[in-house]
Design a protein around this motif. Structure first.
Motif, PDB file in Angstrom:
ATOM      1  N   ARG A  86      -4.336  12.578  -5.645  1.00  0.00           N
ATOM      2  CA  ARG A  86      -5.293  12.410  -4.751  1.00  0.00           C
ATOM      3  C   ARG A  86      -5.394  11.004  -3.996  1.00  0.00           C
ATOM      4  N   ILE A  87      -5.159  10.338  -4.834  1.00  0.00           N
ATOM      5  CA  ILE A  87      -5.207   8.928  -4.323  1.00  0.00           C
ATOM      6  C   ILE A  87      -3.983   8.474  -3.147  1.00  0.00           C
ATOM      7  N   LEU A  88      -2.990   9.149  -3.594  1.00  0.00           N
ATOM      8  CA  LEU A  88      -1.768   8.812  -2.404  1.00  0.00           C
ATOM      9  C   LEU A  88      -2.069   9.615  -1.320  1.00  0.00           C
ATOM     10  N   ASP A  89      -2.524  10.936  -1.503  1.00  0.00           N
ATOM     11  CA  ASP A  89      -2.790  11.729  -0.165  1.00  0.00           C
ATOM     12  C   ASP A  89      -3.937  11.078   0.780  1.00  0.00           C
ATOM     13  N   THR A  90      -4.926  10.340   0.058  1.00  0.00           N
ATOM     14  CA  THR A  90      -5.829   9.652   0.684  1.00  0.00           C
ATOM     15  C   THR A  90      -5.275   8.380   1.264  1.00  0.00           C
ATOM     16  N   LEU A  91      -4.463   7.549   0.753  1.00  0.00           N
ATOM     17  CA  LEU A  91      -3.953   6.303   1.345  1.00  0.00           C
ATOM     18  C   LEU A  91      -2.795   6.443   2.383  1.00  0.00           C
ATOM     19  N   MET A  92      -2.027   7.594   2.315  1.00  0.00           N
ATOM     20  CA  MET A  92      -1.145   7.561   3.323  1.00  0.00           C
ATOM     21  C   MET A  92      -1.375   7.449   4.708  1.00  0.00           C
ATOM     22  N   PRO A  93      -2.491   8.400   5.121  1.00  0.00           N
ATOM     23  CA  PRO A  93      -2.708   8.331   6.750  1.00  0.00           C
ATOM     24  C   PRO A  93      -3.428   7.214   6.740  1.00  0.00           C
ATOM     25  N   LEU A  94      -4.106   6.373   5.946  1.00  0.00           N
ATOM     26  CA  LEU A  94      -4.835   5.132   6.320  1.00  0.00           C
ATOM     27  C   LEU A  94      -3.742   3.969   6.554  1.00  0.00           C
ATOM     28  N   MET A  95      -2.332   4.335   5.845  1.00  0.00           N
ATOM     29  CA  MET A  95      -1.548   3.154   5.734  1.00  0.00           C
ATOM     30  C   MET A  95      -0.335   3.371   6.843  1.00  0.00           C
ATOM     31  N   LYS A  96      -0.424   4.582   7.297  1.00  0.00           N
ATOM     32  CA  LYS A  96       0.580   4.720   8.476  1.00  0.00           C
ATOM     33  C   LYS A  96       1.185   3.601   9.236  1.00  0.00           C
ATOM     34  N   GLU A  97       0.132   3.244   9.944  1.00  0.00           N
ATOM     35  CA  GLU A  97       0.200   2.056  11.022  1.00  0.00           C
ATOM     36  C   GLU A  97       1.148   0.967  10.358  1.00  0.00           C
ATOM     37  N   ARG A  98       0.339   0.205   9.306  1.00  0.00           N
ATOM     38  CA  ARG A  98       0.943  -0.791   8.559  1.00  0.00           C
ATOM     39  C   ARG A  98       2.401  -0.334   8.066  1.00  0.00           C
ATOM     40  N   HIS A  99       2.651   0.809   7.474  1.00  0.00           N
ATOM     41  CA  HIS A  99       3.959   1.082   7.084  1.00  0.00           C
ATOM     42  C   HIS A  99       4.884   0.955   8.114  1.00  0.00           C
ATOM     43  N   ASP A 100       4.615   1.769   9.061  1.00  0.00           N
ATOM     44  CA  ASP A 100       5.596   1.944  10.267  1.00  0.00           C
ATOM     45  C   ASP A 100       6.123   0.377  10.965  1.00  0.00           C
TER      46      ASP A 100
END
Length: 373
Positions: A86-100
């Motif tokens: 649940r945590i990873l599913d929440t964090l992934m969209p929030l981190m997409k710009e930083r990850h890219d």
């Protein structure tokens, strides 16, 4: 990071001030969690996630970290694995710009970690804990968005637990040592006279006695039992050869007990006097060990690992403990509600846990406290 860390701590301390007390084991957990999520990861959750729900998911995840790795329905580890998803599913969209952005930087550098670090240093870029974690996980082949979210969760896990036990262990010892508290108060007077009342990075960097207290507290009560390492080559110790590939556990407390600077080789007692916090805390707790002649300082301080495995957050947690002690001890004296709390522990391994209901600490206002700013 000092301003954001200070604000979070100040909010907590003001609540304790209103209550006149604090349950230090639980509050160390809550404070460590807030610092890890809101100050260290740098991920903006406000207005995007139910904050209380997210903190509860992280708490469930952390509760499942220690125990037998047997995943049975309803067990702590099973709940932790579900919370992790649940945590990873929440964090992934929030981190997409930083990850890219970081992934593009990674590709441009030819997937060379050393080159990325050199570029950061040369450009003067601020290297955050989160970016260091992303670099580390990319270096081991973890270059997906999920991997970056996982690196953020690892940051929360490491920072939350390290802060939690470093804070609790330091509090638990200092609350029993009024003379040491008075010395901290006197040092704070000198800091204010030289740098003013503002608790900023410059002031925190000029508190040698608090530095010594931090190290002495974790020398006596390290927040970790140690760690595991895999030998990359044969190692011969006291005539016994361990072949490459052997998994070795280093025990932080044992290494510090056997520190040659402190230990005289006497084996007639179970615990050397300089570690005997249960029976002789005033004698064992001597921050002065870390001041003055460097040759006489303890050499074994494996609380945060060693060499290439040194904890990336070591200086951060030291700053956190010092900042909190500065906030609290400028205004209060500390007193345990259960004076023998440390003799009634529910557990001592892999970390110190007080018996339920014994961790209350009173905050006694000083007649003439010192300002925060």
């Amino acid at each position: 990071m000092v301003p954001s860390v200070r604000q979070i701590m100040q909010d907590h301390v003001q609540q304790w001030e209103r209550d006149g007390r604090v349950e230090i084991f639980e509050e160390a957990r809550l404070l460590g969690l807030d610092l890890a999520i809101f100050a260290i990861t740098g991920i903006d959750l406000e207005g995007k996630v139910d904050i209380e729900w997210f903190k509860e998911q992280v708490s469930i995840f952390l509760r499942g970290l220690y125990g037998l790795p047997i995943v049975l329905p309803g067990s702590e580890i099973a709940k932790a694995q579900a919370a992790k998803k649940r945590i990873l599913d929440t964090l992934m969209p929030l981190m997409k710009e930083r990850h890219d952005a970081f992934h593009a930087q990674w590709e441009a550098a030819g997937k060379d970690a050393d080159k990325i670090v050199s570029n950061m240093v040369e450009s003067g870029e601020r290297i955050s804990v989160t970016k260091a974690q992303m670099l580390g996980i990319h270096s081991t082949g973890g270059d997906t968005l999920r991997d970056s979210a996982l690196s953020a969760l690892q940051t929360v896990m490491a920072a939350g637990d390290t802060t939690r036990f470093a804070l609790f262990n330091t509090w638990a010892l200092l609350a029993q040592l009024p003379a040491i508290q008075d010395k901290v108060f006197e040092e704070q007077k000198k800091v204010i006279a030289e740098f003013g009342p503002e608790i900023d990075f410059r002031a925190l960097s000029n508190m040698p006695y608090l530095d010594a207290i931090f190290k002495e507290a974790l020398r006596i009560l390290p927040p970790t039992a140690g760690g595991f390492r895999k030998l990359t080559r044969d190692a011969t110790i006291s005539g016994v050869t361990l072949p490459a590939g052997t998994i070795v556990w280093y025990h932080a407390l044992l290494l510090q007990i056997l520190d040659p600077v402190l230990w005289d080789g006497d084996t007639s007692y179970d615990i050397p006097p300089y570690m005997d916090w249960k029976n002789n805390l005033e004698g064992a707790f001597q921050p002065e060990r870390w001041l003055g002649d460097e040759a006489k300082r303890p050499r074994s301080f494996y609380v945060f690992g060693w060499g290439s495995h040194l904890c990336v957050g070591m200086n951060l947690v030291q700053m956190e403990v010092k900042l909190l002690l500065t906030l609290v001890m400028r205004r209060f004296r500390l007193e345990l509600e259960v004076p023998d709390m440390m003799r009634r522990l529910a557990a001592q391994f892999p970390y110190v846990v007080p018996a339920k209901g014994t961790d209350g600490m009173r905050l006694v206002p000083r007649v003439q406290g010192l300002p925060w700013s």
